[in-house]
Enzyme design. Structure first.
Site, short mmCIF file in Angstrom:
data_model
loop_
_atom_site.label_atom_id
_atom_site.label_comp_id
_atom_site.label_asym_id
_atom_site.label_seq_id
_atom_site.Cartn_x
_atom_site.Cartn_y
_atom_site.Cartn_z
N TYR A 201 0.88 -1.18 0.00
CA TYR A 201 0.00 0.00 0.00
C TYR A 201 0.91 1.23 0.00
O TYR A 201 1.74 1.39 0.90
CB TYR A 201 -0.86 0.03 1.26
CG TYR A 201 -2.00 -0.97 1.28
CD1 TYR A 201 -1.78 -2.29 1.67
CD2 TYR A 201 -3.28 -0.61 0.91
CE1 TYR A 201 -2.81 -3.22 1.69
CE2 TYR A 201 -4.33 -1.53 0.93
CZ TYR A 201 -4.08 -2.83 1.32
OH TYR A 201 -5.12 -3.75 1.34
N LYS A 297 -12.59 -4.64 2.85
CA LYS A 297 -13.63 -5.11 3.76
C LYS A 297 -14.93 -5.53 3.07
O LYS A 297 -15.79 -6.14 3.70
CB LYS A 297 -13.95 -4.00 4.77
CG LYS A 297 -12.81 -3.73 5.76
CD LYS A 297 -12.50 -4.95 6.58
CE LYS A 297 -11.25 -4.77 7.41
NZ LYS A 297 -10.74 -6.06 7.91
N TYR A 385 -7.22 -4.92 10.03
CA TYR A 385 -7.05 -5.47 8.68
C TYR A 385 -7.40 -6.97 8.66
O TYR A 385 -8.09 -7.44 7.76
CB TYR A 385 -5.62 -5.27 8.19
CG TYR A 385 -5.45 -5.46 6.69
CD1 TYR A 385 -5.15 -6.72 6.16
CD2 TYR A 385 -5.59 -4.39 5.80
CE1 TYR A 385 -5.01 -6.91 4.79
CE2 TYR A 385 -5.44 -4.58 4.43
CZ TYR A 385 -5.15 -5.84 3.93
OH TYR A 385 -5.02 -6.03 2.57
#
Ligand code: APR
Ligand code: PHB
Length: 394
Positions: A201, A297, A385
């Site tokens: 990321y 998610k 996460y």
């Protein structure tokens, strides 16, 4: 036609619900407006939390996932030209995530439903829902030039953000919360080896980038782009060039580029519907909520909605209890808002917001610097996460 549960939508939510209800001996018909092949063309995130993995195990559709899925114990955060690993496995006492494309999850669910001889009506046109405020709801749809009606006990609205179920709820009974982000994600799929064995990321002054993967030979990359960009504005070469500019030197050197086999731009939004139950109609998955994909998610929230809904319906039929269906909405929304908060926070941390000025970039870099140097900061990222426990806060 009659069934116990009419499921609208044959995406992951609808198919997983159908599979769990089947396992519980509950009859359900799935109505899908597209063809099965079209549903499988959708390329979506595929980072599965343990709760989702367990649910796919329970549904009996996890064999290929365990064989082909990639278990990840951490991911890298890249900022100021350097990568720092978040060791999720160590920080959370052994938890991991599984990287396995949503398309594959959907494929496995479709195969299981077909093998069990269960009814999925594809290309069901003009689906409408009726009398869900009574004990005898109905669903109508058009197919082969005829209008059909399904009598049922319950309707499961698994029809995604643009579906008919949420739209059919009485406006006076529904509250919608929404935040639209001022950028999109340009995604590319390529049959090239991933740049790294885990996800990267990247917070770069040029904008966010994400290096993900589907297998050892197939990669998925994303770039933050302005909402005004069109996918035709981006040649493959332009994509790879911009990605290089947002990566660290090692990743830049390792990047293997190739022709895109899919390329698209998706908007980002946070969206929640309250409540998620309207009489005998329940919303699950994207029909009820949307998260920006930064925290991966979406599929995991859909899975927990379906877990709660299948348990509630099983309790209704097997124990003649309405406790589960009465508690459904509140149970889902508590988990949904936690995931919405994490997804919003991670998106706010990793993306470029020009309106926040140069100081905004400095604040983000300072927060990232805190996270990678603080066990508490890193644990906060890691435990969200991998997915908070289902009984978190209880
Ligand atoms: N009638 C019948 N089917 C419909 C209708 C309708 N009126 N409207 C939508 N559908 C179908 C869509 O064609 C789609 O196949 O409902 C399905 C909804 O699937 P998804 O949008 O994938 O939503 P869901 O199953 O909840 O999956 C959530 O998908 O968007 C991602 O990030 C998200 O990973 C998460 C997952
Ligand atoms: C993906 O692989 O598509 C993916 C992974 C992680 C994310 C979003 C998308 O946060």
């Amino acid at each position: 036609m009659r069934t116990q549960v009419a499921i609208i939508g044959a995406g992951p939510s609808g198919l997983l619900l159908g599979q769990l209800l089947h396992k519980a001996g509950i009859d359900a018909i799935v109505l899908e407006r597209q063809t099965g092949d079209y549903v499988l063309t959708r390329i979506r995130a595929g980072v599965l939390e343990q709760v989702c993995i367990d649910l796919l195990d329970e549904a009996g559709v996890s064999e290929r996932m365990h064989k082909e899925g990639l278990v990840h114990g951490g991911f890298d955060m890249l900022f100021k030209g350097e990568r720092h690993r978040i060791d999720m496995n160590h920080l959370t006492g052994g938890k991991n995530v599984m990287v396995y494309g949503q398309t594959e999850v959907t494929h496995d669910l479709m195969d299981a439903r077909k093998a069990a001889g269960l009814t999925t009506i594809y290309e069901a046109g003009n689906v409408t829902v009726h009398d869900f405020d009574s004990a005898s709801p109905k669903v109508r749809y058009e197919k082969d030039g005829q209008t059909h009606e399904i009598e049922c006990d319950f309707i499961a609205g698994c029809d995604g953000f643009h579906g008919v179920c949420r739209a059919s709820a009485p406006r006076s009974a529904i509250r919608e919360y929404e935040k639209i982000y001022p950028f999109g994600w340009l995604g590319i799929l390529s049959d090239t080896p991933p740049v790294h064995h885990e996800l990267i990321y990247a917070n770069s002054p040029r904008g966010f980038a994400l290096c993900s993967q589907r297998s050892q030979t197939r990669s998925r990359y994303y770039l933050q782009v302005p909402l005004t960009d069109k996918v035709e504005d981006w040649s493959d070469e332009a994509f790879w060039q911009e990605l290089r500019l947002r990566l660290d030197p090692e990743a830049r050197a390792r990047l293997v580029t190739g022709p895109s086999i899919e390329k698209s731009i998706a908007p980002l939004r946070s969206f929640v519907t309250e409540p998620m139950r309207f009489g005998r109609m329940f919303l699950a998955g994207d029909a009820a909520h949307i998260v920006p994909p930064t925290g991966a998610k979406g599929l995991n929230l859909a899975a927990t909605d379906v877990k709660y809904l299948s348990s509630a319906l099983t309790e209704f039929y097997q124990e003649k209890s309405e406790a589960g269906i009465d508690a459904y909405s509140e149970r889902c929304l508590r988990r949904i808002w936690r995931a919405e908060r994490f997804s919003w926070w991670f998106t706010s941390l990793m993306h470029r917001f020009p309106e926040n000025g140069e100081i905004g970039q400095k604040f983000q870099e300072a927060e990232l610097d805190y996270i990678i140097n603080s066990e508490a900061g890193a644990l906060s990222v890691a435990e969200n996460y991998v997915g908070l426990p289902l009984d978190f806060g209880e």
